[in-house]
Design a protein around this motif. Structure first.
Motif, PDB file in Angstrom:
ATOM      1  N   ASP A  41       1.225  -4.100  -7.492  1.00 60.75           N
ATOM      2  CA  ASP A  41       0.266  -4.335  -8.570  1.00 60.75           C
ATOM      3  C   ASP A  41       0.537  -3.427  -9.762  1.00 60.75           C
ATOM      4  OD1 ASP A  41      -2.356  -5.521  -9.507  1.00 60.75           O
ATOM      5  OD2 ASP A  41      -2.935  -3.406  -9.451  1.00 60.75           O
ATOM      6  N   TRP A  99      -0.949  -8.843  -3.276  1.00 59.05           N
ATOM      7  CA  TRP A  99      -1.487  -7.613  -2.698  1.00 59.05           C
ATOM      8  C   TRP A  99      -2.701  -7.190  -3.518  1.00 59.05           C
ATOM      9  CZ3 TRP A  99       1.181  -6.749   1.660  1.00 59.05           C
ATOM     10  CH2 TRP A  99       2.504  -7.202   1.728  1.00 59.05           C
ATOM     11  N   GLY A 100      -3.466  -6.240  -3.012  1.00 62.70           N
ATOM     12  CA  GLY A 100      -4.669  -5.798  -3.694  1.00 62.70           C
ATOM     13  C   GLY A 100      -4.377  -4.972  -4.937  1.00 62.70           C
ATOM     14  N   ALA A 101      -5.387  -4.865  -5.788  1.00 64.11           N
ATOM     15  CA  ALA A 101      -5.273  -4.052  -6.996  1.00 64.11           C
ATOM     16  C   ALA A 101      -5.050  -2.592  -6.620  1.00 64.11           C
ATOM     17  CB  ALA A 101      -6.539  -4.189  -7.839  1.00 64.11           C
ATOM     18  N   GLY A 154      -2.189  -1.268  -5.480  1.00 67.32           N
ATOM     19  CA  GLY A 154      -1.002  -1.069  -4.659  1.00 67.32           C
ATOM     20  C   GLY A 154       0.237  -0.981  -5.531  1.00 67.32           C
ATOM     21  N   ASN A 173      -4.668 -11.003  -8.458  1.00 66.71           N
ATOM     22  CA  ASN A 173      -4.405 -10.397  -7.144  1.00 66.71           C
ATOM     23  C   ASN A 173      -4.838 -11.374  -6.067  1.00 66.71           C
ATOM     24  OD1 ASN A 173      -5.193  -7.799  -9.008  1.00 66.71           O
ATOM     25  ND2 ASN A 173      -3.570  -7.337  -7.544  1.00 66.71           N
ATOM     26  N   ARG A 174      -3.910 -11.710  -5.176  1.00 69.58           N
ATOM     27  CA  ARG A 174      -4.178 -12.654  -4.089  1.00 69.58           C
ATOM     28  C   ARG A 174      -3.758 -12.027  -2.761  1.00 69.58           C
ATOM     29  NH1 ARG A 174      -6.963 -14.876  -7.460  1.00 69.58           N
ATOM     30  NH2 ARG A 174      -6.690 -17.035  -8.202  1.00 69.58           N
ATOM     31  N   PRO A 175      -4.443 -10.964  -2.323  1.00 65.90           N
ATOM     32  CA  PRO A 175      -4.041 -10.296  -1.084  1.00 65.90           C
ATOM     33  C   PRO A 175      -4.403 -11.105   0.150  1.00 65.90           C
ATOM     34  CG  PRO A 175      -6.078  -9.350  -1.915  1.00 65.90           C
ATOM     35  CD  PRO A 175      -5.629 -10.349  -2.940  1.00 65.90           C
ATOM     36  N   GLY A 176      -3.748 -10.762   1.252  1.00 69.00           N
ATOM     37  CA  GLY A 176      -4.081 -11.364   2.533  1.00 69.00           C
ATOM     38  C   GLY A 176      -2.860 -11.817   3.298  1.00 69.00           C
ATOM     39  N   SER A 187       6.230  -8.983  -6.194  1.00 73.19           N
ATOM     40  CA  SER A 187       5.900  -8.426  -4.885  1.00 73.19           C
ATOM     41  C   SER A 187       7.059  -7.617  -4.334  1.00 73.19           C
ATOM     42  CB  SER A 187       5.573  -9.553  -3.901  1.00 73.19           C
ATOM     43  OG  SER A 187       5.327  -9.049  -2.594  1.00 73.19           O
ATOM     44  N   ARG A 231       0.806  -1.203   0.000  1.00 69.71           N
ATOM     45  CA  ARG A 231       0.000   0.000   0.000  1.00 69.71           C
ATOM     46  C   ARG A 231       0.844   1.260   0.000  1.00 69.71           C
ATOM     47  NH1 ARG A 231      -3.252  -3.362   3.135  1.00 69.71           N
ATOM     48  NH2 ARG A 231      -2.271  -2.713   5.041  1.00 69.71           N
TER      49      ARG A 231
END
Length: 318
Positions: free
Chosen positions: A45, A38-40, A42, A67-70, A93, A3
């Motif tokens: 990304d 990570w999320g779209a 960021g 995207n595979r955030p978490g 990443s 982020r």
């Protein structure tokens, strides 16, 4: 980490006229799956999508971005580690999931679970104070900290983040103690706290410096930055250390070397593309690309360094 820089890079992406999603091209080869943990929107990304625009052309294949955030980036990184090592699944990443997180928790992978194809970006950090601070130099800060142990407060995005560990190491090398105050909101939240005098200093990426009343005292890079030519490095001030927020393209261990070399060549061509260079210029990130051999060695060195620093901060897994 992802982020950090999200707003600046999204503005850069819009300025470059790049879409947030990639339209499939008419290619015959099997598609390449590119996992971003990570999320779209960021930073990881945006870098990944800009790289993919060029890599599709070089490889002659579609690239599907997932995207595979978490879990601080570890969910998507685990998916890469468990993927079939056929060269059709890679990840992009920032460094934390593979160099920091394995020391903080038990995971299905560690830094040795991947081949690191390239390092396409490295975002420099600077230690800053507010413009009205009494501290004019890093020596001023160190001198005060020695005379007043624990009194100075610094911010970071959170425990175990790179800014936090950079200050842990600087404190070790300078022989001083200061107080860590984690702040939500990344660089934006930390700048807000700095200007509100809730903290005395903070290591941040360099983009916010130009648009805020803050003073950089030193940069955590090996050499001075073109955008901050008058700001010394921490290293030249006597503290042998350097930290940048870097990212890698990586594949599960065991991919055929010829395929890895193909992906490395495609990554190098993408970094040299006009679109990617324009993105780096907009977000003030220097072109510090490295290829496969250097990136693999660097990832292991960084992992070892963060294991030591996390242990010093009392954060490593038992």
């Amino acid at each position: 980490m992802a982020r950090l820089f999200a707003r600046p890079v999204m503005r850069a992406l819009a300025a470059l006229g790049l879409a947030v999603s990639l339209a499939p091209a008419a290619h015959a080869a099997d598609p390449l799956t590119l996992i971003v943990p990570w999320g779209a929107g960021g930073s990881s990304d945006v870098y990944a999508r800009t790289l993919a625009l060029s890599m599709e052309k070089t490889l002659g294949t579609d690239i599907v971005i997932l995207n595979r955030p978490g879990a601080a980036g570890t969910l998507g990184t685990t998916e890469v580690a468990r993927a079939k090592p056929d060269g059709n699944t890679v990840g992009v990443s920032a460094l934390a999931p593979f160099t920091m997180q394995p020391h903080l928790r038990h995971l299905a992978y560690d830094v040795s679970s991947f081949d690191y194809i390239c390092k396409p970006y490295s975002s420099p950090m600077a230690l800053v104070v507010s413009d009205d601070s009494d501290f004019k130099t890093l020596d001023d800060v160190i001198g005060y900290a020695k005379a007043h142990p624990g009194e100075l407060k610094y911010g970071s995005p959170g425990p175990g983040s790179l800014p936090h560990l950079a200050m842990v190491e600087l404190g070790q090398k300078a022989g001083v103690e200061w107080t860590h105050l984690p702040t939500q909101g990344g660089d934006t939240g930390n700048v807000r706290n700095l200007l509100g005098h809730h903290i005395d200093m903070v290591p941040i990426q360099i983009v916010p410096i130009a648009s805020n009343p803050i003073r950089p005292l030193a940069v955590f890079t090996d050499e001075r930055l073109a955008d901050l030519p008058d700001v010394p490095t921490v290293k030249e001030l006597g503290y042998d250390m350097a930290h940048v927020i870097w990212g890698a393209m990586f594949a599960p261990k065991g991919v055929d070397p010829a395929r890895l070399a193909q992906l490395e060549d495609a990554c190098a061509a993408a970094v040299a593309s006009d679109e990617y260079q324009s993105l780096l210029e907009t977000v003030k990130v220097p072109d510090l690309y490295t290829g496969m051999d250097e990136t693999n060695s660097f990832a292991v060195e960084e992992s070892d360094k963060f294991k030591r620093l996390l242990a010093a901060a009392g954060m490593t897994q038992q």
